[in-house]
Scaffold this active site. Structure first.
Site: not given
Ligand code: GLU
Length: 472
Positions: A66, A71, A95, A107, A363
């Site tokens: 989306h 990430k 998150k 991930k 990050s």
């Protein structure tokens, strides 16, 4: 009551469904938010130092696009499996949404115990994994950006960026293909300690809320609080450090070889050095050892920080956990049954997908730095210092008084990269804490903070999908 077994992804789905009831999204949108968009399972051969060829099992999951890039970290662990990587990728989506980091969740995982491999073997595995991701277009600054996770760190990220850049010659933003890099390779100062610092900022904000502390029978503030930390890896170590520096007492630390207690407080750095030289935390001067490492989770304390792996607190041991606040520094340390026990007991569970978002937040700052090709603070540091010096000089002339050298240094100081990163992280964690707590307070039917955090995340991702429309 026998423990119902849920896979990790099912646990995440269960928590999602529990929260979705408090939202008004179309069931189709909810279905799309929950689903993992792309799962890439791979096998590749790597020649080990003894000449043997080992077939490596690895994954990369893109849970949501989306917002792009996707990430999320890459973990190296014996326990890696598709379900786990899917669950962790989903948590990344929520998150990022909660802390307003404009990424979808992803991930990766490689099913190896890094302790069983020599550095050159790990390098070959990491580089080959990266090459596999490049082949399938599963990595890139605008596609999917990995980072460190359990069992990986800056060294592995340096191998990834080097492999990526060499396969994509001339790609000007190549450094943004991965975060958590060493500073010399395009990393940002403050990334290493970011998750632990975010955990600290999040819990500090909760502890500053008088109404929340009153309900728990605790005083406000961090100073004097008794803290237990499970895990002395990057996240556990830095969480312990920031709590100790703020005046809390870290009374126990657990690792896989054992757990130690010292009511006077444990210095994590001394313990880290002790473990490095002896191979164990057990026997640390001034401490007593517990018979099982999991006993540490059940100690009398104010704040318990599980900072290792998932599912360590479940329906079986949750009733014996005495902490008033549980800060989930790890991803998924509590099972849904544990959540139910704590909701009943009135224990405050501060949920992973917002509390440990410090890593991905910094990050994001690193990725922005890579895209802008300039270090934070480079343009304004001197300007700010000169300006502050002039202002201070004017004040001194007008008052006839001079400021002491220590105060002068503080007032005049222009921001370094690390100052800006910490400040951005602090702002992010405070804002997210307040947003979740405000939503929770406005809807007393929401049973716990995790559900409130999910509602915040679902609303943000739902808005994105609704505004995007669905591509025909
Ligand atoms: N692995 C960390 C996490 O679970 C950091 C991810 C990132 O920086 O992208 O949040």
């Amino acid at each position: 009551m026998p423990e119902q077994h849920y896979s990790f992804f099912q646990s995440v789905t269960r928590s999602f469904d529990k929260a979705a009831k408090f939202t008004k999204w179309d069931p189709g949108i909810l279905e799309q938010i929950k689903a993992c968009n792309a799962v890439y399972q791979m096998r590749f051969p790597v020649k080990m130092n003894d000449g043997r060829i080992e077939v490596i099992e690895a994954y990369r999951v893109q849970h949501s696009q989306h917002k792009t890039p996707c990430k999320g970290g890459i973990r190296f662990s014996d326990e890696v499996n598709q379900d786990e990587v899917m669950a962790l990728a989903a948590l990344m989506t929520y998150k990022c949404a909660i802390v307003n980091v404009p990424f979808g969740g992803g991930k990766g995982g490689i099913k190896i115990n890094p302790k069983n491999y020599a550095p050159y073997e790990l390098e070959k595995i990491t580089r080959r994994y990266t090459a596999e991701l490049v082949k399938k277009n599963f990595i890139g600054p605008g596609i999917d950006v990995p980072a460190p996770d359990y069992g990986t760190g800056a060294r592995e990220m340096a191998w990834i960026v080097d492999t990526y850049a060499s396969l994509k010659p001339g790609e000007i933003d190549a450094a943004g293909c991965v975060t958590g890099k060493p500073v010399s390779q395009g990393g940002v100062r403050g990334r290493t300690e970011a998750t632990g610092l975010g955990v600290f900022y999040g819990i500090r904000e909760v502890c500053d809320m008088k109404d929340v502390m009153d309900k728990l029978g605790l005083s406000t503030g961090i100073a004097g609080k008794r803290v237990v930390v499970q895990g002395l890896g990057n996240v556990g170590y830095h969480s312990a450090k920031f709590f100790r520096e703020a005046g809390a007492k870290v009374i126990a630390i657990a690792e896989y070889e054992g757990a130690i207690v010292n009511e006077e407080g444990i210095n994590e750095e001394d313990l880290f050095q002790f473990r490095k030289s002896t191979g164990s935390i057990v026997g640390f001067p001034g401490s007593t050892a517990l018979s099982k490492n999991s006993d540490a989770l059940e100690l009398e304390c104010d704040i318990l920080i599980p900072a290792a792996l998932e599912n360590v607190i479940n329906g079986e041991n949750a009733p014996r956990v005495k902490a008033k606040i549980i800060g989930e520094a790890a991803n998924g340390p509590l099972t849904p049954e544990a959540d139910d026990v704590f909701a009943q007991k009135g224990t405050l569970v501060v949920p992973d997908m917002y509390l440990n978002a410090g890593g991905v937040t910094v990050s994001y700052f690193e990725w922005l730095k890579n895209l802008s090709h300039v270090r934070y603070g480079r343009m304004e540091k001197r300007f700010t210092e000169n300006m502050n010096n002039t202002l201070l000089g004017q004040v001194e002339t007008m008052t006839g008084k001079t400021v002491g050298s220590k105060e002068r240094a503080i007032i005049v100081h222009g921001p370094d990269e690390v100052d800006l990163v910490y400040s951005g992280l602090e702002e992010t964690m405070i804002t997210a804490t307040r947003e979740i707590m405000d939503l929770w307070k406005s809807n007393p039917d929401i049973p716990d903070m995790r559900t409130a955090a999910y509602v915040v995340a679902i609303n943000k991702v739902g808005t994105s999908y609704a505004e995007l429309g669905i591509f025909p």
